[in-house]
Design an enzyme around this catalytic site. Structure first.
Site, PDB file in Angstrom:
ATOM      1  CG  ASP A  30      29.076  38.899  45.475  1.00 35.56           C
ATOM      2  OD1 ASP A  30      28.403  38.012  44.503  1.00 35.56           O
ATOM      3  OD2 ASP A  30      29.690  39.721  44.052  1.00 35.56           O
ATOM      4  CG  ASP A  32      30.085  34.551  40.115  1.00 37.07           C
ATOM      5  OD1 ASP A  32      31.125  33.882  39.060  1.00 37.07           O
ATOM      6  OD2 ASP A  32      29.738  34.132  40.751  1.00 37.07           O
ATOM      7  CG  ASP A 210      30.724  42.077  41.429  1.00 37.41           C
ATOM      8  OD1 ASP A 210      29.734  41.567  41.371  1.00 37.41           O
ATOM      9  OD2 ASP A 210      31.140  42.361  39.909  1.00 37.41           O
TER      10      ASP A 210
HETATM   11 MG   LIG Z   1      29.235  40.303  41.931  1.00 40.10          MG
END
Ligand SMILES: [Mg+2]
Length: 262
Positions: A30, A32, A210
């Site tokens: 991933d 961001d 995240d």
């Molecule tokens: Mg993310």
């Protein structure tokens, strides 16, 4: 069971958990909140040269088996990581560029109901100061990074608009962002597709993410005998690192062979 890496427990024993059994790794990342710190607005993120170099180095070390898996579009990812172009899944799996450079785009028909929803979402962004609309054409995201106090009301309004679209659309809830997107493809679908192709095929997948939008990808790699790695404390995975800085340490270990098969 979950283990923590690097920030509290940097012991070799914990790192050894990442040693592949009977094969080599492939890596899905991933962007961001995982590779990059979350910035006040999506445009404000910074991709420094050292991260780019590290990704290129890691890709080389894994025989090309590294892909970005993001909610951003692939064109935006290319701008962020220029001059490099990585294998990538964009728009939460709606588009995918494989390791050979071929683009695969989910067939999405934008119907009048979605156009009406787009207008309604723009109205919500206008009504709530600090809420930023990101129109990705096939999907629409509303960010409230600058005004998180709006998140509860934003969630209610966006969900109500999405409910009117029926099951072909879903609301993805991320960190200070809500996105209405076609349900036809997900990050998990993209990861599974990569794993059917070289150089990913036959390798053991690691997915680092995240956020809630990464959970289906976590489940996909876990189901295939791979490993899920959570960044920060928003979601659970098999392993956890504290921050994007620790993800870099993980990449560094992978690319330097410190986590290579014994
Ligand atoms: Mg993310």
């Amino acid at each position: 069971m979950e283990e923590t890496l690097y920030h509290e427990d940097s012991s070799l024993a914990a790192r050894k958990r990442l040693d592949p059994v009977g094969g080599e790794w492939c890596l899905f990342l991933d962007v961001d909140g995982t590779l990059l710190e979350i910035a006040p607005t999506p445009d404000a993120v910074v991709v420094d040269d050292s991260l780019k170099d590290l990704l290129v180095h890691t890709r080389h070390a894994l025989n090309g088996a590294v892909a970005l898996v993001s909610g951003r579009g692939i064109a935006v990812l290319d701008q962020l990581f220029a001059p490099h172009r990585f294998a990538a899944a964009g728009l939460h799996g709606l588009e995918r560029r494989d390791a050979s450079g071929a683009l695969h785009v989910a067939p999405v028909d934008i119907d009048p109901a979605f156009e009406a929803a787009r207008e309604a979402l723009a109205g919500v962004a206008e009504a709530l100061p600090g809420v930023l609309l990101e129109d990705k054409t096939v999907s629409v995201a509303l960010h409230c990074r600058a005004t998180p106090q709006h998140e509860p009301v934003l969630r209610r309004l966006v969900q109500a608009i999405a409910d009117g679209l029926g099951p072909r659309y879903q609301v993805l809830e991320g960190k200070r962002v809500l996105e209405v997107k076609p349900a036809i493809a997900t990050k998990a679908d993209a990861i599974r597709a990569f794993l059917l192709e070289p150089p990913f095929i036959g390798r053991r997948p690691v997915f680092v993410g995240d956020d809630i939008t990464d959970l289906d990808g976590f489940a996909a790699v876990e189901g295939l005998g791979g490993l899920s790695v959570a960044v920060g404390d928003r979601v659970d995975a098999q392993l956890r690192v504290a921050s994007p800085r620790d993800v870099r340490a993980l990449l560094s270990d992978l690319s330097e062979g410190r986590l290579a098969a014994p």
